[in-house]
Motif scaffolding. Structure first.
Motif: not given
Length: 332
Positions: A101-106
């Motif tokens: 659920g973590t995004t690349a941008d995070q």
């Protein structure tokens, strides 16, 4: 600086154009924060001895001792021109491993990737990083965010030569898509006699796509040295108190004795057998081993001779796969 006449066996690091010695130097332990007891003078001596003996590949990370490992590695790499240095960028959100659920941008927005690479270059004191890696990875990040733009720019600017990922602990399949998509030139993965899961899919994918394989934890954080007994203790604050917590040290012993019995080897032969098992796989480019003492450097570097294990022993060791994750805390 003393140069060595020793010619350690080298292998191509995938399609990077770099050739790396089979035994690499893993510089986590010399960061001196999670592995308690490292002394800088001893660490520098071990690094220099590794390079004197013909080793050429050192793997570090900004997260090892908050940059302390990078500074030591850079100091020695500058003394030995031609040393290949790999490092890693910590995720901006500090999530280890990368959570679903973590995004690349995070985790790795472009500005973070560039800024952290610049900071690593400053600590290393080098003009270029040979292999820059993300310290965690999730295949869901393919096609997300602007991290690929940052990687392309860093290459264009000459700040990095090649790019790879360090795969989450015990998640080798969570990088197969990245390998097949051609967005990475190297992967770093846990692979050892107990954790043989990279053989299921990842290693074949890397061979098929020309991706270099950097193996970490080939001795299972010390399990496969044979030196961990039920009586073994670690200093306060050393992370191995968790890894070998609960009944794990006792549980380990029967697995080690089974390997010794099956192969007819002594406890003293476990480390060499374990490292040669990993090097017997044709997809593997190098094995990075934590070596905080000159003695350990000399013992391990001697294995970089281009010889794996006899096929019969490799087949026997396939039967000692042990699927478990000791990075998760033991039940009390």
């Amino acid at each position: 600086m003393t140069t060595s006449n020793t010619r350690l066996h080298q292998r191509p690091l995938g399609r990077t154009g770099l050739n790396v010695t089979e035994i690499g130097y893993g510089a986590w332990g010399i960061g001196a924060d999670m592995w308690i007891g490292a002394q800088d003078d001893e660490s520098l001596g071990a690094l220099r001895r590794y390079l004197d003996l013909g080793g050429n590949f050192i793997d570090t990370a900004m997260g090892y001792g908050s940059g302390h490992s990078e500074r030591l590695v850079g100091q020695v790499a500058r003394e030995y021109p031609g040393t290949l240095v790999a490092t890693k960028i910590s995720p901006k959100n500090q999530q280890w491993p990368a959570a679903d659920g973590t995004t690349a941008d995070q985790a790795f927005p472009a500005d973070h990737v560039v800024a952290m690479t610049d900071a690593s270059l400053e600590r290393l004191g080098l003009p270029t990083i040979d292999v820059q890696q993300f310290h965690v990875w999730n295949d869901a990040w393919l096609g997300q965010g602007d991290w690929q733009d940052a990687v392309a720019q860093l290459k264009k600017d000459g700040k990095i030569r090649s790019f790879g990922i360090s795969i989450n602990d015990h998640q080798p399949d969570n990088a197969v898509k990245a390998v097949e998509a051609g967005v990475v030139e190297t992967v770093q993965v846990i692979y050892n006699v107990f954790d043989q899961s990279p053989q299921d899919r990842l290693l074949d994918a890397c061979r098929a796509n020309g991706v270099g394989v950097i193996v970490r934890v080939a001795l299972d954080e010390g399990s496969l040295t044979g030196n961990i007994t039920p009586e073994t203790t670690f200093p306060d604050g050393d992370w191995r108190n968790s890894y070998f917590g609960g009944a794990r040290k006792a549980e380990l012993q029967s697995h080690l004795r089974a390997i010794q019995s099956d192969l007819g080897i002594s406890t003293a032969q476990l480390p060499e057998t374990s490292l040669r098992f990993v090097l017997s796989h044709p997809a593997v480019s190098t094995v990075i081993v934590g070596m905080r003492s000159v003695r350990n450097v000399e013992r391990n570097v001697a294995l970089a001779d281009g010889k794996g294990l006899p096929a019969e022993q490799v087949q026997q060791l396939y039967g000692h796969r042990w699927d478990r994750n000791w990075y998760k805390a033991a039940e009390s």
